[in-house]
Motif scaffolding. Structure first.
Motif, PDB file in Angstrom:
ATOM      1  N   ALA A  95       6.385  -4.970  18.652  1.00 49.60           N
ATOM      2  CA  ALA A  95       6.895  -5.898  17.648  1.00 49.60           C
ATOM      3  C   ALA A  95       7.965  -5.226  16.800  1.00 49.60           C
ATOM      4  O   ALA A  95       7.909  -4.017  16.555  1.00 49.60           O
ATOM      5  N   ASP A  96       8.920  -6.019  16.352  1.00 54.94           N
ATOM      6  CA  ASP A  96       9.962  -5.511  15.470  1.00 54.94           C
ATOM      7  C   ASP A  96       9.475  -5.524  14.027  1.00 54.94           C
ATOM      8  O   ASP A  96       9.872  -6.348  13.195  1.00 54.94           O
ATOM      9  N   ARG A 142       8.505   2.935  18.264  1.00 58.60           N
ATOM     10  CA  ARG A 142       9.698   3.240  19.047  1.00 58.60           C
ATOM     11  C   ARG A 142      10.863   3.624  18.149  1.00 58.60           C
ATOM     12  O   ARG A 142      11.791   4.300  18.572  1.00 58.60           O
ATOM     13  N   SER A 143      10.815   3.148  16.913  1.00 55.89           N
ATOM     14  CA  SER A 143      11.870   3.433  15.937  1.00 55.89           C
ATOM     15  C   SER A 143      11.297   3.115  14.559  1.00 55.89           C
ATOM     16  O   SER A 143      10.172   2.614  14.449  1.00 55.89           O
ATOM     17  N   THR A 188      11.883   0.701  12.856  1.00 54.21           N
ATOM     18  CA  THR A 188      11.759  -0.747  12.701  1.00 54.21           C
ATOM     19  C   THR A 188      11.050  -1.422  13.880  1.00 54.21           C
ATOM     20  O   THR A 188      10.936  -2.646  13.896  1.00 54.21           O
ATOM     21  N   ARG A 189      10.604  -0.650  14.850  1.00 59.09           N
ATOM     22  CA  ARG A 189       9.912  -1.233  16.018  1.00 59.09           C
ATOM     23  C   ARG A 189       8.617  -0.465  16.260  1.00 59.09           C
ATOM     24  O   ARG A 189       8.641   0.762  16.417  1.00 59.09           O
ATOM     25  N   SER A 190       7.505  -1.190  16.288  1.00 56.46           N
ATOM     26  CA  SER A 190       6.182  -0.573  16.403  1.00 56.46           C
ATOM     27  C   SER A 190       5.513  -0.940  17.723  1.00 56.46           C
ATOM     28  O   SER A 190       5.748  -2.015  18.287  1.00 56.46           O
ATOM     29  N   ARG A 191       4.667  -0.013  18.179  1.00 60.95           N
ATOM     30  CA  ARG A 191       3.876  -0.222  19.388  1.00 60.95           C
ATOM     31  C   ARG A 191       2.424   0.097  19.049  1.00 60.95           C
ATOM     32  O   ARG A 191       2.118   1.206  18.597  1.00 60.95           O
ATOM     33  N   LEU A 229       7.024  -9.019  20.753  1.00 61.81           N
ATOM     34  CA  LEU A 229       8.118  -8.995  21.720  1.00 61.81           C
ATOM     35  C   LEU A 229       7.570  -8.881  23.141  1.00 61.81           C
ATOM     36  O   LEU A 229       8.168  -9.374  24.102  1.00 61.81           O
TER      37      LEU A 229
END
Length: 389
Positions: A189-190, A213-214, A216-219, A260
């Motif tokens: 998800a962002d 992942r960044s 602003t992007r989570s896993r 996502l």
């Protein structure tokens, strides 16, 4: 068509090996069954050991890695009530880098044309021939026409389901496998991550992982039974479960958002021996699978490639075959240590269907011991950051 080394598979292992060999002047051709877009669509983890990042920096394929990669000097184990931070930097002097496997693949792909690395995409019906000889070759279909690629060596970097491993005679093969009785349900998800480092959680309801992942992007992942259905997990249900399993401290910091991507992946440990037969070598997932708990999959592929590039370069540049002869044993020694760590962490952090009350108390006692023992934390940190080549 002729080449010195034919590589089957244009994932990160095949691409990295191709670049390392081209840097040594070895002629290489990579044959990949899928399209570039399909290869880049494979969503994978991205915790990179220094061994992996050092190889990318040696090649000069590190601009985006340095600009976008997140340096992590620690991670946490959670027991439902507290976070036990493992200080990687303080305990080992090292660190890991969070940078998605897709991005590693993208960088290696982008650098291929200018460095003379030939890649044949959308090659159908790839088959290996005469691997017991000094003149092996590949056959495949390209644009509907049959093609043949002759080589001195073939390297299988084509994953668990590729044809390379299957070309090794069963009479010389040994397989070691453990299938775990659960899988990981993941959501991408962002949203900003709930913590600046990864959190591995052991809860009464099962395992959970908070990663990113960044910025602003989570896993996120949770442990689920193998027969779980994806459609039974709405976004809200999954976010609720994550908040419980990660514990009050981390759970309260979760930012929710639409998925996502959601998927369920089984967990297994798998090792195929030997990793060389005749003129064929195996590297990466074609020879071994590790549970994602230890973040070792891509990094083991990179260490295979490091060993193999040294061996093949010595052969072509100096006519020296000692490293080729020792490749399988050398690679497997590191692989089994990584398998041990991944198995150990998986066993510690997950709930098993046949787990007794005693087993559960042993997990909690081990986590409590880790929380108060610098020696235990050092052993975990050494393995997580990556053992030396």
């Amino acid at each position: 068509m002729k080449t010195e080394v034919a590589i089957v598979g244009a994932g990160p292992a095949g691409l990295l090996l191709g670049h390392l060999l081209r840097a040594e002047g070895v002629v290489v051709t990579i044959v990949e069954r899928a399209s570039p877009d399909y290869v880049l669509g494979r969503i994978r983890a991205g915790v990179l050991e220094r061994t992996t990042t050092d190889l990318l920096r040696r090649l000069g394929i590190d601009a985006r890695l340095d600009a976008e990669g997140l340096c992590h000097e620690g991670f946490a184990l959670a027991d439902g009530e507290r976070l036990i931070r493992i200080d990687i930097a303080g305990l080992t002097g090292g660190a890991v880098t969070v940078y998605g496997q897709t991005e590693v693949t993208r960088d290696l792909m982008a650098a291929a044309p200018e460095r003379g690395l030939e890649i044949v995409y959308e090659a159908g019906d790839v088959a290996l021939h005469d691997i017991d000889t000094d003149a092996p070759y590949l056959t495949f279909e390209q644009d509907g026409a049959p093609s043949r690629l002759e080589a001195r060596f073939i390297v299988g970097c084509d994953g668990f389901h590729g044809p390379s491993r299957k070309a090794i005679p069963a009479s010389v093969a040994k397989v070691y496998e453990k299938v775990y009785p659960f899988g990981w349900l993941g959501i991408l998800a962002d949203v900003p991550p709930c913590d600046h480092e990864l959190i591995y959680a052991n809860h009464d309801r099962g395992f959970a992982l908070a990663s990113m992942r960044s910025p602003t992007r989570s896993r996120y992942y949770i442990q689920v039974p193998l027969d779980e259905r994806l459609e039974d997990w709405s976004d809200d249900r999954l976010w609720d479960e994550l908040a419980v399993r990660l514990g009050p401290e981390a759970g309260s910091r979760i930012t929710r958002g639409p998925a996502l991507e959601k998927s369920i992946a089984p967990l297994r440990s798998y090792v195929f021996e030997p990793m060389r037969h005749g003129s064929l070598f195996l590297a990466g997932d074609s020879a071994h699978i590790v549970p994602p708990t230890g973040a070792k999959g891509l990094n083991l592929a990179a260490s295979d490639v490091a060993y193999l590039s040294q061996a093949l370069s010595a052969f072509f540049r100096h006519n020296e075959g000692t490293l080729i002869e020792g490749y399988s044993q050398r690679a497997l020694a590191r692989i089994w240590k990584a398998e041990r760590f991944s198995w150990q962490l998986t066993s510690l952090m997950h709930r098993f269907p046949d787990q007794s009350g005693f087993d559960r108390r042993m997990q909690m006692a081990e986590l409590d011991y880790i929380a108060g023992s610098r020696a235990a934390q050092t052993a975990i940190a050494e393995n997580y950051v990556g053992l030396p080549l």
